[in-house]
Design a protein around this motif. Structure first.
Motif, mmCIF file in Angstrom:
data_model
loop_
_atom_site.group_PDB
_atom_site.id
_atom_site.type_symbol
_atom_site.label_atom_id
_atom_site.label_comp_id
_atom_site.label_asym_id
_atom_site.label_seq_id
_atom_site.Cartn_x
_atom_site.Cartn_y
_atom_site.Cartn_z
ATOM 1 N N ASP A 10 0.833 -1.204 0.000
ATOM 2 C CA ASP A 10 0.000 0.000 0.000
ATOM 3 C C ASP A 10 0.869 1.256 0.000
ATOM 4 O O ASP A 10 0.433 2.326 0.417
ATOM 5 N N VAL A 45 -14.554 -5.079 0.665
ATOM 6 C CA VAL A 45 -13.279 -4.755 0.025
ATOM 7 C C VAL A 45 -13.357 -5.069 -1.465
ATOM 8 O O VAL A 45 -13.643 -6.199 -1.854
ATOM 9 N N LEU A 47 -11.024 -5.195 -4.624
ATOM 10 C CA LEU A 47 -9.623 -5.162 -5.034
ATOM 11 C C LEU A 47 -9.434 -4.599 -6.436
ATOM 12 O O LEU A 47 -8.344 -4.134 -6.775
ATOM 13 N N VAL A 70 -8.249 -5.744 4.245
ATOM 14 C CA VAL A 70 -7.784 -5.902 2.862
ATOM 15 C C VAL A 70 -6.963 -7.183 2.735
ATOM 16 O O VAL A 70 -7.117 -7.954 1.779
ATOM 17 N N GLU A 73 -9.171 -10.228 2.667
ATOM 18 C CA GLU A 73 -9.829 -10.398 1.365
ATOM 19 C C GLU A 73 -8.877 -11.052 0.365
ATOM 20 O O GLU A 73 -9.270 -11.937 -0.401
#
Length: 256
Positions: A10, A45, A47, A70, A73
């Protein structure tokens, strides 16, 4: 067939690891997803299509994302996965119920044994617990010179290899090994943990790599490490420090 590693981050961690890993695994790709506040709850979430395609085509995922929702997921995709951020044992147990082919090492350079997951074991043939091969000059003399040192296995952040210049051509003394460890600590890019600060993890990583280097040196010149010798005393102290629950060394306190 090319081994494909997908690194998901991230924006905070993972970029240098991608460059280092790509030297051994050319099919390595890094993608950056939106950074989210780890304290924020995310109910749904998404993606995105491109991320989903990249995950589908990868053999191994390495996740540097810092938001647990996240990460969860991504883990549902049931790909062999290494979690580079330590979210705690409870999180790991929960995710492994859906994806048993995942691990969460306490640090990215401390895996020493086979996991039984082929894709992860292939990765750890090159990256993880650092292993060294050394050659000494005058190993039967007073103080040998470290003529050559190379890594068989290195840390994925690159701290191992960039620190070798501090010991090549140097005498086998405590000061030389300390210089190596201090540089590893400085270069460490170990991600965050819910339990330890970055400084704590850098201390632990540096000690781990120093001990592995000491093991290789002792194998090459065992007489230099006899009880009561400078290197024997030094190595014993470092190994003792690493046995502590939160490994750190007085050597590092001096540079705070």
């Amino acid at each position: 067939m090319e081994f494909k590693i997908l690194i998901l981050c991230d924006g905070k961690y993972g970029d240098r690891a991608a460059k280092v890993i790509k030297k051994k695994f050319n099919g390595t790709k890094i993608i950056t997803i939106q950074e989210r506040n780890p304290a924020e709850f995310i109910d749904d979430v998404d993606l995105g299509e491109q991320v989903e395609r990249d995950i589908a085509h990868a053999d191994l995922l390495i996740i540097y994302v810092r938001h647990p929702d996240v990460v969860a997921e991504i883990c549902y995709r049931k790909k062999p996965t290494i979690l580079a951020v330590d979210f705690g044992e409870g999180f790991l147990r929960q995710q492994r119920e859906d994806n048993p082919t995942m691990i969460m090492p306490s640090s990215m350079c401390c895996i020493t044994s086979k996991t039984g997951i082929n894709e992860i074991d292939e990765y750890y043939r090159h990256f993880g617990y650092p292993l060294f091969e050394v050659k000494l000059q005058n190993s039967n003399g007073e103080i040998p010179i470290i003529r050559e040192v190379k890594t068989i296995v290195e840390s994925p952040c690159g701290a191992t290899n960039v620190s070798l210049e501090h010991i090549r051509g140097k005498p086998l003394t405590p000061e030389t090994i300390t210089a190596f460890g201090l540089n590893v600590r400085y270069e460490c890019r170990e991600p965050v943990s819910i339990l330890l600060s970055h400084r704590d993890m850098a201390d632990s990583s540096a000690l781990l790599q120093m001990i592995s280097l000491l093991d290789a040196l002792e194998k090459e010149a065992p007489k230099q490490f006899l009880q009561g010798t400078p290197m024997g005393i030094y190595a014993s102290k470092r190994r003792e420090e690493y046995q502590c629950p939160n490994p750190k060394s007085d050597l590092f306190a001096e540079v705070e």
